[in-house]
Enzyme design. Structure first.
Site, PDB file in Angstrom:
ATOM      1  N   GLN A  76     -44.750  40.890  16.279  1.00  0.00           N
ATOM      2  CA  GLN A  76     -43.376  41.048  16.717  1.00  0.00           C
ATOM      3  C   GLN A  76     -43.315  40.083  17.898  1.00  0.00           C
ATOM      4  O   GLN A  76     -43.902  40.327  18.944  1.00  0.00           O
ATOM      5  CB  GLN A  76     -43.151  42.515  17.111  1.00  0.00           C
ATOM      6  CG  GLN A  76     -41.754  42.902  17.510  1.00  0.00           C
ATOM      7  CD  GLN A  76     -41.147  42.057  18.607  1.00  0.00           C
ATOM      8  OE1 GLN A  76     -40.292  41.193  18.322  1.00  0.00           O
ATOM      9  NE2 GLN A  76     -41.578  42.226  19.824  1.00  0.00           N
ATOM     10  N   TYR A 142     -43.686  42.971  25.324  1.00  0.00           N
ATOM     11  CA  TYR A 142     -44.341  41.957  24.475  1.00  0.00           C
ATOM     12  C   TYR A 142     -45.576  41.397  25.181  1.00  0.00           C
ATOM     13  O   TYR A 142     -46.675  41.343  24.613  1.00  0.00           O
ATOM     14  CB  TYR A 142     -43.336  40.843  24.168  1.00  0.00           C
ATOM     15  CG  TYR A 142     -43.920  39.592  23.570  1.00  0.00           C
ATOM     16  CD1 TYR A 142     -44.374  39.568  22.255  1.00  0.00           C
ATOM     17  CD2 TYR A 142     -44.007  38.414  24.320  1.00  0.00           C
ATOM     18  CE1 TYR A 142     -44.910  38.404  21.703  1.00  0.00           C
ATOM     19  CE2 TYR A 142     -44.534  37.250  23.776  1.00  0.00           C
ATOM     20  CZ  TYR A 142     -44.990  37.248  22.476  1.00  0.00           C
ATOM     21  OH  TYR A 142     -45.516  36.101  21.930  1.00  0.00           O
ATOM     22  N   LYS A 146     -49.650  41.894  24.293  1.00  0.00           N
ATOM     23  CA  LYS A 146     -50.588  40.773  24.103  1.00  0.00           C
ATOM     24  C   LYS A 146     -51.789  40.933  25.052  1.00  0.00           C
ATOM     25  O   LYS A 146     -52.935  40.683  24.681  1.00  0.00           O
ATOM     26  CB  LYS A 146     -49.885  39.437  24.361  1.00  0.00           C
ATOM     27  CG  LYS A 146     -48.825  39.073  23.315  1.00  0.00           C
ATOM     28  CD  LYS A 146     -49.470  38.616  22.015  1.00  0.00           C
ATOM     29  CE  LYS A 146     -48.448  38.135  21.011  1.00  0.00           C
ATOM     30  NZ  LYS A 146     -49.028  37.751  19.736  1.00  0.00           N
ATOM     31  N   ARG A 214     -39.594  25.736  31.536  1.00  0.00           N
ATOM     32  CA  ARG A 214     -40.554  26.063  30.484  1.00  0.00           C
ATOM     33  C   ARG A 214     -41.486  24.887  30.231  1.00  0.00           C
ATOM     34  O   ARG A 214     -41.200  23.744  30.572  1.00  0.00           O
ATOM     35  CB  ARG A 214     -39.818  26.372  29.162  1.00  0.00           C
ATOM     36  CG  ARG A 214     -38.967  27.625  29.199  1.00  0.00           C
ATOM     37  CD  ARG A 214     -39.843  28.876  29.195  1.00  0.00           C
ATOM     38  NE  ARG A 214     -39.069  30.115  29.272  1.00  0.00           N
ATOM     39  CZ  ARG A 214     -38.777  30.754  30.405  1.00  0.00           C
ATOM     40  NH1 ARG A 214     -39.175  30.275  31.565  1.00  0.00           N
ATOM     41  NH2 ARG A 214     -38.112  31.889  30.383  1.00  0.00           N
TER      42      ARG A 214
HETATM   43  P1  NAD Z   1     -43.023  33.714  13.535  1.00  0.00           P
HETATM   44  O1  NAD Z   1     -42.079  34.857  13.659  1.00  0.00           O
HETATM   45  O2  NAD Z   1     -42.547  32.461  12.894  1.00  0.00           O
HETATM   46  O3  NAD Z   1     -44.333  34.189  12.770  1.00  0.00           O
HETATM   47  C1  NAD Z   1     -44.819  35.494  12.840  1.00  0.00           C
HETATM   48  C2  NAD Z   1     -45.172  35.925  11.430  1.00  0.00           C
HETATM   49  O4  NAD Z   1     -45.716  37.249  11.477  1.00  0.00           O
HETATM   50  C3  NAD Z   1     -43.955  35.970  10.490  1.00  0.00           C
HETATM   51  O5  NAD Z   1     -44.237  35.258   9.309  1.00  0.00           O
HETATM   52  C4  NAD Z   1     -43.764  37.454  10.214  1.00  0.00           C
HETATM   53  O6  NAD Z   1     -43.221  37.705   8.913  1.00  0.00           O
HETATM   54  C5  NAD Z   1     -45.165  37.986  10.397  1.00  0.00           C
HETATM   55  N1  NAD Z   1     -45.190  39.407  10.768  1.00  0.00           N
HETATM   56  C6  NAD Z   1     -44.448  40.007  11.723  1.00  0.00           C
HETATM   57  N2  NAD Z   1     -44.727  41.324  11.738  1.00  0.00           N
HETATM   58  C7  NAD Z   1     -45.664  41.545  10.781  1.00  0.00           C
HETATM   59  C8  NAD Z   1     -46.334  42.694  10.327  1.00  0.00           C
HETATM   60  N3  NAD Z   1     -46.089  43.911  10.836  1.00  0.00           N
HETATM   61  N4  NAD Z   1     -47.239  42.561   9.320  1.00  0.00           N
HETATM   62  C9  NAD Z   1     -47.487  41.342   8.776  1.00  0.00           C
HETATM   63  N5  NAD Z   1     -46.871  40.215   9.166  1.00  0.00           N
HETATM   64  C10 NAD Z   1     -45.962  40.311  10.162  1.00  0.00           C
HETATM   65  O7  NAD Z   1     -43.581  33.431  15.000  1.00  0.00           O
HETATM   66  P2  NAD Z   1     -44.451  32.207  15.542  1.00  0.00           P
HETATM   67  O8  NAD Z   1     -43.609  31.507  16.526  1.00  0.00           O
HETATM   68  O9  NAD Z   1     -45.068  31.465  14.441  1.00  0.00           O
HETATM   69  O10 NAD Z   1     -45.571  33.008  16.354  1.00  0.00           O
HETATM   70  C11 NAD Z   1     -46.904  33.144  15.885  1.00  0.00           C
HETATM   71  C12 NAD Z   1     -47.719  33.838  16.956  1.00  0.00           C
HETATM   72  O11 NAD Z   1     -47.738  33.055  18.150  1.00  0.00           O
HETATM   73  C13 NAD Z   1     -47.193  35.206  17.372  1.00  0.00           C
HETATM   74  O12 NAD Z   1     -48.301  36.054  17.565  1.00  0.00           O
HETATM   75  C14 NAD Z   1     -46.492  34.958  18.681  1.00  0.00           C
HETATM   76  O13 NAD Z   1     -46.477  36.096  19.508  1.00  0.00           O
HETATM   77  C15 NAD Z   1     -47.376  33.851  19.259  1.00  0.00           C
HETATM   78  N6  NAD Z   1     -46.689  32.996  20.227  1.00  0.00           N
HETATM   79  C16 NAD Z   1     -45.657  32.186  19.824  1.00  0.00           C
HETATM   80  C17 NAD Z   1     -45.033  31.364  20.760  1.00  0.00           C
HETATM   81  C18 NAD Z   1     -43.899  30.439  20.373  1.00  0.00           C
HETATM   82  O14 NAD Z   1     -43.387  29.759  21.254  1.00  0.00           O
HETATM   83  N7  NAD Z   1     -43.494  30.359  19.115  1.00  0.00           N
HETATM   84  C19 NAD Z   1     -45.443  31.378  22.108  1.00  0.00           C
HETATM   85  C20 NAD Z   1     -46.488  32.220  22.478  1.00  0.00           C
HETATM   86  C21 NAD Z   1     -47.123  33.021  21.523  1.00  0.00           C
END
Ligand code: NAD
Length: 315
Positions: A76, A142, A146, A214
């Site tokens: 999430q 959130y 983490k 950022r």
């Molecule tokens: P995203 O939403 O594109 O990808 C997350 C994926 O997890 C999605 O495909 C979603 O369907 C899946 N998912 C969510 N809940 C789930 C569940 N209960 N069971 C199975 N699958 C589930 O997000 P992203 O930007 O690709 O982020 C990927 C990771 O990186 C995450 O852990 C996020 O917290 C972390 N993150 C992202 C950023 C950013 O800037 N995008 C920054 C810091 C950390």
């Protein structure tokens, strides 16, 4: 190498899965498609459509695929939703992760790579850059979830010998980012610029200021860190994945308009609750291992090209 990527139908996870396959690794993806898309899962990857909160399904998938390494990206991932629904956030980000950790231990997975947040875990970074030694001060559920997982990883390492690497990402952008979500300002802005729509700058403190500061990092740098972590070649337990270069929201809006040779109205809106004002990561460890990360203006090139292509296909 057999790599299981959770969240592999999402933005970052799908790039990891794709580039891992490109190296000749065997790849499986776990995703419930709640925000990810089936078409993001690269051909060649085994796909398990499961929710990581479903403990039995998680155990079955890990037992079936028998990965060497688990790269945990599923989450999430919205700060705003975590503020509104902290229990749901914890169920996915903490309990879901514990299901994966237990399944990893039960099946002899050798390494667990975890997508943490450098953008949120340090809280406000009033001056300078947050290094990996800066004490985390989560300001949102959130970030708290983490950080909880980072602590669990240490327990699983000492109790069960499960090696892990924590990657604290800055604000990630690149092709395939979902512009419909609540985060992902780069994707949102590019999509709006392609439609000739105005851009909204949410205030850092007062309406009319240039917006929050950022650190924007390209998804390819995030993939580099993930694949190296999966191979076990990062000699740190925790590493920031950021550029150390600061951009305000207004600067990003101007950079994009310049790169896309367009001009739209900027609308200035109040501060969004929960937004940290300034977040900036030290890229020192990353740079020592991988060289300098891509700058924002260089990284926007393929990002804009990808969104243009998508836009042309829909039109
Ligand atoms: P995203 O939403 O594109 O990808 C997350 C994926 O997890 C999605 O495909 C979603 O369907 C899946 N998912 C969510 N809940 C789930 C569940 N209960 N069971 C199975 N699958 C589930 O997000 P992203 O930007 O690709 O982020 C990927 C990771 O990186 C995450 O852990 C996020 O917290 C972390 N993150 C992202 C950023 C950013 O800037 N995008 C920054 C810091 C950390």
């Amino acid at each position: 190498m057999k790599l299981l990527v959770t969240g592999g139908a999402g933005f970052i996870g799908s790039h990891i899965a794709e580039q891992a396959l490109g190296r000749g690794w065997e790849v499986a993806v776990v995703d419930d498609l709640s925000s990810g898309r089936r078409e993001n899962v690269p051909a060649g990857a085994t796909f398990f459509e499961i929710d990581i909160r479903d403990r039995d399904a998680v155990f079955q998938a890990v037992e079936k695929f028998q990965p060497d390494v688990l790269s945990h990206q599923a989450a999430q991932a919205s700060v705003a939703i975590s503020v509104r629904e902290p229990v749901r956030d914890a169920e996915i980000n903490v309990i879901g992760t514990l299901n994966l950790l237990d399944a990893s231990v039960a099946n002899g997975v050798s390494r667990f790579v975890f997508a943490s947040t450098g953008g949120a875990i340090y809280g406000e970074v009033p001056s300078g850059q947050a290094t990996e030694e800066t004490a985390p001060r989560p300001l949102s559920p959130y970030a708290a979830s983490k950080f909880a997982v980072e602590n669990y990883l240490r327990c699983y390492e000492s109790e069960h010998g499960l090696q892990s690497t924590v990657l604290r990402y800055a604000n990630v952008y690149g092709p395939r980012q979902d512009p419909h979500g609540e985060a992902g300002v780069v994707a949102i802005f590019v999509k709006r610029l392609l439609a000739g729509e105005s851009l909204q700058v949410n205030a850092m403190s007062e309406v009319g200021d240039s917006g929050c500061i950022r650190d924007y990092v390209h998804v390819n740098d995030v993939v580099k860190a993930n694949l190296a972590a999966a191979e076990g070649t990062i000699p740190h337990a925790v590493i920031n994945v950021g550029t150390g270069l600061e951009s305000t929201t207004q600067h990003l809006a101007e950079l994009l308009q310049h790169a896309m040779e367009t001009s739209v109205e900027l609308k200035f809106a109040p501060r969004r609750p929960g937004d940290t004002q300034r977040s900036l990561l030290s890229p020192q460890r990353f740079t020592e291992l991988f060289g300098a990360p891509l700058t924002l203006s260089a990284g926007l090139v393929d990002t804009i090209a990808w969104f243009r292509h998508q836009h042309a296909e829909i039109a």
